[in-house]
Design a protein around this motif. Structure first.
Motif, PDB file in Angstrom:
ATOM      1  N   PHE A  13       0.834  -1.199   0.000  1.00 39.61           N
ATOM      2  CA  PHE A  13       0.000   0.000   0.000  1.00 39.61           C
ATOM      3  C   PHE A  13       0.871   1.252   0.000  1.00 39.61           C
ATOM      4  O   PHE A  13       2.068   1.198   0.291  1.00 39.61           O
ATOM      5  N   ASN A  15       1.607   5.041   1.440  1.00 37.25           N
ATOM      6  CA  ASN A  15       1.391   5.886   2.608  1.00 37.25           C
ATOM      7  C   ASN A  15       2.373   7.047   2.559  1.00 37.25           C
ATOM      8  O   ASN A  15       3.586   6.831   2.592  1.00 37.25           O
ATOM      9  N   GLN A  16       1.868   8.260   2.451  1.00 38.35           N
ATOM     10  CA  GLN A  16       2.668   9.481   2.451  1.00 38.35           C
ATOM     11  C   GLN A  16       3.827   9.424   1.467  1.00 38.35           C
ATOM     12  O   GLN A  16       4.980   9.699   1.803  1.00 38.35           O
ATOM     13  N   GLN A  18       5.249   6.890   0.069  1.00 37.00           N
ATOM     14  CA  GLN A  18       6.110   5.722   0.154  1.00 37.00           C
ATOM     15  C   GLN A  18       5.287   4.459  -0.051  1.00 37.00           C
ATOM     16  O   GLN A  18       4.113   4.404   0.305  1.00 37.00           O
ATOM     17  N   TYR A  20       4.688   0.744   1.040  1.00 37.93           N
ATOM     18  CA  TYR A  20       4.910  -0.182   2.150  1.00 37.93           C
ATOM     19  C   TYR A  20       4.594  -1.589   1.655  1.00 37.93           C
ATOM     20  O   TYR A  20       3.548  -1.820   1.047  1.00 37.93           O
ATOM     21  N   SER A  68      -4.052  -2.367  12.316  1.00 36.93           N
ATOM     22  CA  SER A  68      -3.842  -1.155  11.531  1.00 36.93           C
ATOM     23  C   SER A  68      -4.983  -1.036  10.524  1.00 36.93           C
ATOM     24  O   SER A  68      -5.405  -2.023   9.930  1.00 36.93           O
ATOM     25  N   VAL A  70      -6.021   0.618   7.040  1.00 37.26           N
ATOM     26  CA  VAL A  70      -5.456   1.219   5.840  1.00 37.26           C
ATOM     27  C   VAL A  70      -6.598   1.557   4.897  1.00 37.26           C
ATOM     28  O   VAL A  70      -7.451   0.712   4.621  1.00 37.26           O
ATOM     29  N   SER A  74      -5.672   3.193  -0.874  1.00 34.21           N
ATOM     30  CA  SER A  74      -4.207   3.170  -0.783  1.00 34.21           C
ATOM     31  C   SER A  74      -3.626   1.802  -1.105  1.00 34.21           C
ATOM     32  O   SER A  74      -2.424   1.675  -1.323  1.00 34.21           O
ATOM     33  N   SER A 100      -4.588   6.254  -7.811  1.00 32.29           N
ATOM     34  CA  SER A 100      -5.535   5.838  -6.774  1.00 32.29           C
ATOM     35  C   SER A 100      -6.830   5.395  -7.436  1.00 32.29           C
ATOM     36  O   SER A 100      -7.269   5.977  -8.435  1.00 32.29           O
TER      37      SER A 100
END
Length: 108
Positions: A13, A15-16, A18, A20, A68, A70, A74, A100
């Motif tokens: 995914f 995130n900001q 980056q 992951y 978590s 998500v 994402s 997206s």
């Protein structure tokens, strides 16, 4: 994969800015609209002499995290895998062809 073995999922995914790539034993759609729940994170054992700094950063970031959430938009990909790989964080490609997924705006 036999039924006795635990399922392992690779979740990728964004995130900001980056990408992951993490491994978990449990993933499912959340009761929170538009989110995916990820539980039981799995990281490699420290049996090697060489430690991957990216995996260590992820391990520290998710230390103590039970679950978590998500956002679904994402998520890039989810795979059920036979064996554990190396969790990592990498920079998202700029100007690439990853977009997206369009999500509808909830109405009241």
């Amino acid at each position: 994969m036999s039924k006795e073995q635990t399922q392992i999922f690779k979740v990728i995914f964004i995130n900001q800015g980056q990408v992951y790539e993490i491994y978990a034993k449990a993933i499912y759609q959340s009761d929170l609209w538009g989110f995916l729940e990820i539980e039981e994170f799995v990281f490699g054992e420290r049996t090697q002499m060489v430690v991957d700094p990216s995996e260590e950063k992820l391990k520290n970031q998710f230390e103590g995290v039970i679950r978590s959430y998500v956002p679904m938009h994402s998520i890039v990909r989810i795979d059920e895998v036979e064996r554990l790989g190396v969790a990592r964080i990498s920079e998202a490609p700029s100007g690439g062809n990853i977009m997206s997924f369009p999500m509808p705006v909830p109405s009241k």
